[in-house]
Write a protein that holds these residues in place. Structure first.
Motif, mmCIF file in Angstrom:
data_model
loop_
_atom_site.group_PDB
_atom_site.id
_atom_site.type_symbol
_atom_site.label_atom_id
_atom_site.label_comp_id
_atom_site.label_asym_id
_atom_site.label_seq_id
_atom_site.Cartn_x
_atom_site.Cartn_y
_atom_site.Cartn_z
ATOM 1 N N ASP A 137 -21.582 -22.529 1.919
ATOM 2 C CA ASP A 137 -23.007 -22.282 1.681
ATOM 3 C C ASP A 137 -23.571 -23.400 0.793
ATOM 4 O O ASP A 137 -23.091 -23.624 -0.320
ATOM 5 N N THR A 138 -24.577 -24.102 1.294
ATOM 6 C CA THR A 138 -25.208 -25.174 0.521
ATOM 7 C C THR A 138 -26.687 -24.860 0.327
ATOM 8 O O THR A 138 -27.363 -24.384 1.248
ATOM 9 N N PHE A 139 -27.168 -25.132 -0.889
ATOM 10 C CA PHE A 139 -28.570 -24.873 -1.236
ATOM 11 C C PHE A 139 -29.110 -26.054 -2.028
ATOM 12 O O PHE A 139 -28.346 -26.758 -2.706
ATOM 13 N N PRO A 140 -30.434 -26.279 -1.965
ATOM 14 C CA PRO A 140 -31.029 -27.345 -2.785
ATOM 15 C C PRO A 140 -30.769 -27.086 -4.270
ATOM 16 O O PRO A 140 -30.845 -25.950 -4.740
ATOM 17 N N GLU A 141 -30.462 -28.135 -4.990
ATOM 18 C CA GLU A 141 -30.127 -28.008 -6.412
ATOM 19 C C GLU A 141 -31.342 -27.525 -7.205
ATOM 20 O O GLU A 141 -32.467 -27.984 -7.012
ATOM 21 N N GLY A 142 -31.110 -26.556 -8.081
ATOM 22 C CA GLY A 142 -32.148 -26.065 -8.972
ATOM 23 C C GLY A 142 -33.108 -25.064 -8.360
ATOM 24 O O GLY A 142 -34.040 -24.614 -9.032
ATOM 25 N N GLU A 143 -32.912 -24.679 -7.085
ATOM 26 C CA GLU A 143 -33.841 -23.761 -6.424
ATOM 27 C C GLU A 143 -33.619 -22.325 -6.883
ATOM 28 O O GLU A 143 -32.555 -21.951 -7.372
ATOM 29 N N THR A 144 -34.653 -21.507 -6.696
ATOM 30 C CA THR A 144 -34.553 -20.074 -6.953
ATOM 31 C C THR A 144 -34.313 -19.348 -5.639
ATOM 32 O O THR A 144 -34.486 -19.904 -4.548
ATOM 33 N N VAL A 145 -33.929 -18.073 -5.747
ATOM 34 C CA VAL A 145 -33.712 -17.241 -4.559
ATOM 35 C C VAL A 145 -34.978 -17.187 -3.707
ATOM 36 O O VAL A 145 -34.939 -17.353 -2.484
ATOM 37 N N GLY A 146 -36.117 -16.961 -4.363
ATOM 38 C CA GLY A 146 -37.383 -16.870 -3.634
ATOM 39 C C GLY A 146 -37.736 -18.147 -2.906
ATOM 40 O O GLY A 146 -38.211 -18.120 -1.765
ATOM 41 N N ALA A 147 -37.497 -19.290 -3.550
ATOM 42 C CA ALA A 147 -37.822 -20.578 -2.931
ATOM 43 C C ALA A 147 -36.954 -20.824 -1.699
ATOM 44 O O ALA A 147 -37.424 -21.371 -0.691
ATOM 45 N N VAL A 148 -35.677 -20.425 -1.767
ATOM 46 C CA VAL A 148 -34.783 -20.586 -0.619
ATOM 47 C C VAL A 148 -35.289 -19.771 0.567
ATOM 48 O O VAL A 148 -35.329 -20.247 1.706
ATOM 49 N N LEU A 149 -35.719 -18.530 0.297
ATOM 50 C CA LEU A 149 -36.201 -17.668 1.380
ATOM 51 C C LEU A 149 -37.550 -18.153 1.909
ATOM 52 O O LEU A 149 -37.814 -18.086 3.122
ATOM 53 N N ASP A 150 -38.417 -18.641 1.015
ATOM 54 C CA ASP A 150 -39.710 -19.186 1.465
ATOM 55 C C ASP A 150 -39.496 -20.368 2.402
ATOM 56 O O ASP A 150 -40.173 -20.496 3.434
ATOM 57 N N ALA A 151 -38.541 -21.236 2.034
ATOM 58 C CA ALA A 151 -38.260 -22.399 2.870
ATOM 59 C C ALA A 151 -37.722 -21.983 4.236
ATOM 60 O O ALA A 151 -38.030 -22.604 5.260
ATOM 61 N N ALA A 152 -36.923 -20.899 4.247
ATOM 62 C CA ALA A 152 -36.369 -20.424 5.515
ATOM 63 C C ALA A 152 -37.455 -19.942 6.456
ATOM 64 O O ALA A 152 -37.331 -20.061 7.679
ATOM 65 N N MET A 153 -38.528 -19.402 5.903
ATOM 66 C CA MET A 153 -39.622 -18.884 6.733
ATOM 67 C C MET A 153 -40.715 -19.925 6.963
ATOM 68 O O MET A 153 -41.743 -19.622 7.571
ATOM 69 N N GLY A 154 -40.496 -21.141 6.482
ATOM 70 C CA GLY A 154 -41.537 -22.165 6.536
ATOM 71 C C GLY A 154 -41.988 -22.516 7.927
ATOM 72 O O GLY A 154 -43.147 -22.874 8.145
ATOM 73 N N GLY A 155 -41.069 -22.422 8.912
ATOM 74 C CA GLY A 155 -41.444 -22.787 10.273
ATOM 75 C C GLY A 155 -42.176 -21.699 11.028
ATOM 76 O O GLY A 155 -42.676 -21.934 12.141
ATOM 77 N N ASP A 156 -42.234 -20.489 10.463
ATOM 78 C CA ASP A 156 -42.909 -19.381 11.144
ATOM 79 C C ASP A 156 -44.387 -19.354 10.784
ATOM 80 O O ASP A 156 -44.768 -19.618 9.639
ATOM 81 N N ARG A 157 -45.201 -19.012 11.763
ATOM 82 C CA ARG A 157 -46.633 -18.887 11.502
ATOM 83 C C ARG A 157 -46.915 -17.463 11.033
ATOM 84 O O ARG A 157 -47.247 -16.565 11.805
ATOM 85 N N LEU A 158 -46.760 -17.256 9.733
ATOM 86 C CA LEU A 158 -46.923 -15.925 9.157
ATOM 87 C C LEU A 158 -48.057 -15.929 8.148
ATOM 88 O O LEU A 158 -48.252 -16.914 7.419
ATOM 89 N N GLU A 159 -48.779 -14.821 8.103
ATOM 90 C CA GLU A 159 -49.755 -14.628 7.033
ATOM 91 C C GLU A 159 -48.992 -14.391 5.728
ATOM 92 O O GLU A 159 -47.810 -14.027 5.724
ATOM 93 N N ASP A 160 -49.692 -14.574 4.599
ATOM 94 C CA ASP A 160 -49.032 -14.415 3.302
ATOM 95 C C ASP A 160 -48.430 -13.028 3.140
ATOM 96 O O ASP A 160 -47.300 -12.878 2.644
ATOM 97 N N TYR A 161 -49.171 -11.987 3.571
ATOM 98 C CA TYR A 161 -48.659 -10.628 3.401
ATOM 99 C C TYR A 161 -47.441 -10.399 4.295
ATOM 100 O O TYR A 161 -46.503 -9.666 3.933
#
Length: 606
Positions: free
Chosen positions: A78-102
């Protein structure tokens, strides 16, 4: 109903250096399939998975994926960007989806709940290996896969984490391909098993069903192939005798028979080669010092804290010849710390550890820190000269390598280029050269193939000294351990006779919490006049707790049958026992659901 094909490979060929992994491989994976991909170390399981997801390219053939298929790959490491938070990792994972904020917030909450992650502000660097694995799974789920590829996902998870992942995959609404050597895990989550192995004519065996179904099909297939070899031997022998006599008339009929004889000889060689692959198993046999001392290590009233947190207190432990202790506990409960206390690497806070004079302890470290990945296989197996000394005799490095299923032409390969299972076999080879009174193995099954795990189990059962074993493989834990020591995470410890007893205890301890949750849920309003309970339903509600306890007792009885060695040795009985456990657990779930329904419809007091 015919399921749509999600991905397929056609006439696939791939080699690693001079080693061919597979030749002319063709298969498909359909919607709804939950596939377990197994096979010997070095068979190409991880490589095939990388080919399926497009991380590697085949030497020949092609991989065909359904258009717009959402395929997500969960690698071993398992590799993750250095210094990232759990939330930032999950936000990045959903970055390619066209989702509303909610929608993004809701999706993040769902995957965090599924994976047990509680705070998105946690820094990834502060997470343990087990929680990083959960985060990697959460990241994969956040991408909303239609097909999930998981390479050894149970590595770094503790036993509770394995059970959690088992339930997650068992109820998954997406297809997945899973590389794992955990036999209970495969039995519980898959509906198709594919074994990559040169023993089969097409390079693999595919069986619809669970792991127990695969075991039966494999046994029948190999028995039939062995019979085919014997039958061909007889035919070839007769044809060779005919050829030696020399057919006098070079007629068309005689020429055809000569060609058929040569084809038969080729078929026999092919079948014989495949059958010979069955006999290739790693030769694991640990060296014992044959010490007769009854008490090899005696620990009394052990207590240890780390970082201000109490791991265990007042622990008494005796290691004697023939005693094999399996260690259980969540990640962070102190298993590795206890091992370091037993080896003398750490000092106790309180209590005493008394070791027999000149006690020889051999440790298998799951981190494999002792393995130099920059050297050759030859130097890793035999660092001094061309021979190793094993049990008083010298063995040439080529012969020693063959014992661990390495070929002579692989001796110059770099250790870093070998698979995880092959690296694990190197470590085991090195441990076998050290005579031991006590064997301590910290997750020795990581990356080992099923055949190697079975040989390792037999070796541990035959070892006359003491064994301390940490593994999330429940089958090995049950078959090897004479007793289990559970570190409960709150400073207390518990002893159990076997895995089934520990699992029953875990379920009993979790039921009060389940009942509190059920009772604390707000009553749901039932429409119209059906809100009140009838007299019969009131009686049913009054007896519901007893009904649930009876259903739970049935689960325990079914689990006890599953742990019976006679059942475990019979594939049909094991399959029936697994289904009985699942049916009983489903009844418990229905009882709780009924209890909640009746409680919700009870007329409010006053």
């Amino acid at each position: 109903m015919v399921m749509a094909t999600l991905v397929s490979v056609q006439s696939l060929g791939k080699s690693f250096g001079a080693r061919p992994l597979f030749v002319d491989l063709s298969m498909g994976i359909n919607q709804g399939e939950k596939m377990g991909l197994i096979g010997p170390n070095g068979a190409g399981k991880s490589t095939l998975m990388k080919l399926l997801v497009g991380e590697e390219t085949p030497d020949r053939g092609e991989v065909v994926r359904r258009r717009d298929l959402r395929m997500v790959y969960l690698a071993q490491e398992d590799t993750f960007p250095e210094g990232e938070t759990v939330g930032a990792v999950l936000d990045a994972a959903m970055g390619g989806d066209r989702l509303e904020d909610y929608e993004r917030t809701a999706q993040k909450a769902i995957v965090m709940a599924k994976t047990g992650l509680q705070d998105e502000s946690f820094r990834v660097d502060s997470l343990s290996g087990g929680w990083k694995k959960r985060l990697a799974l959460a990241r994969a789920l956040a991408r909303r896969p239609e097909m999930l590829m998981l390479d050894e996902p149970t590595n770094h998870l503790d036993l509770q984490g394995v059970l959690w992942l088992e339930e997650l995959l068992r109820t998954a609404d997406f297809a997945f391909v899973l590389i794992s050597h955990d036999r209970y895990f495969l039995e519980n989550v898959t509906n198709r098993i594919v074994e990559l192995n040169r023993v089969y004519p097409e390079g693999y065996l595919s069986v619809e069903g669970r792991y127990s179904d695969y075991l039966m099909r494999k046994e029948a297939f190999l028995a039939a192939q062995a019979h085919e070899e014997h039958a061909l031997e007889g035919k070839v022998k007769r044809e060779i005798e005919w050829l030696r006599r020399g057919p006098q008339a070079r007629t068309t009929k005689a020429e055809a028979r000569i060609q058929q004889a040569h084809r038969m000889i080729g078929e026999l060689a092919d079948v014989k080669y495949r059958n010979d692959q069955q006999d290739r198993s790693v030769g694991i046999e640990f060296s014992s010092s044959d010490r007769r001392t009854r008490e090899l290590l005696v620990a009394k009233q052990l207590s240890k804290s780390l970082g201000g947190r109490l791991l265990f207190r007042d622990l008494d432990l005796v290691l004697s010849p023939g005693r094999r202790i399996g260690l259980l506990g969540a990640n962070g409960s102190g298993k590795t710390t206890l091992i370091r206390l037993l080896t003398g690497e750490l000092e106790v806070d309180a209590g005493t550890v008394r070791r027999a004079p000149a006690l020889r302890t051999v440790l298998f470290d799951q981190n494999r820190a002792a393995l130099d990945r920059s050297i050759s296989l030859r130097d890793a197996l035999c660092p001094n000269g061309d021979n190793v000394e094993y049990r008083g005799r010298f063995i040439h490095v080529a012969g020693w390598a063959r014992r661990f299923l390495f070929r002579s032409e692989e001796l110059e390969m770099q250790v870093g280029g070998l698979s995880g299972g092959e690296q694990a076999r190197i470590l085991i080879a090195n441990l076998m050269l050290k005579p031991a009174d006590v064997l301590i193995l910290d997750e020795p099954t990581n990356d080992l193939d099923l055949a190697s795990m079975e040989v390792l189990e037999e070796s541990l059962l035959d070892f006359p000294g003491a064994v301390v074993l940490v593994t999330h493989d429940r089958y090995m834990l049950d078959s090897v351990s004479t007793e289990l020591l559970s570190l409960n995470g709150d400073g207390t410890v518990s002893w159990f006779a076997d895995y089934a007893q520990w699992e029953a205890s875990e379920k009993r301890s979790s039921e009060p919490e389940k009942r509190r949750e059920a009772q604390s849920k707000p009553a749901k309003s039932a429409p119209g006049p059906g809100r009140r309970l009838s007299t019969a339903e009131m009686r049913e509600l009054d007896c519901m707790e007893e009904t649930i306890l009876a259903a739970e007792s049935e689960v325990e009885a079914c689990q006890a049958r599953l742990a019976d060695p006679e059942v475990a040795a019979d594939h049909l009985k094991m399959d029936a026992a697994w289904r009985a456990v699942q049916d009983a657990e489903a009844r418990v779930a229905r009882c709780f659901a009924r209890w909640e329904e009746l409680e919700a419809r009870r007329k409010p007091a006053g």
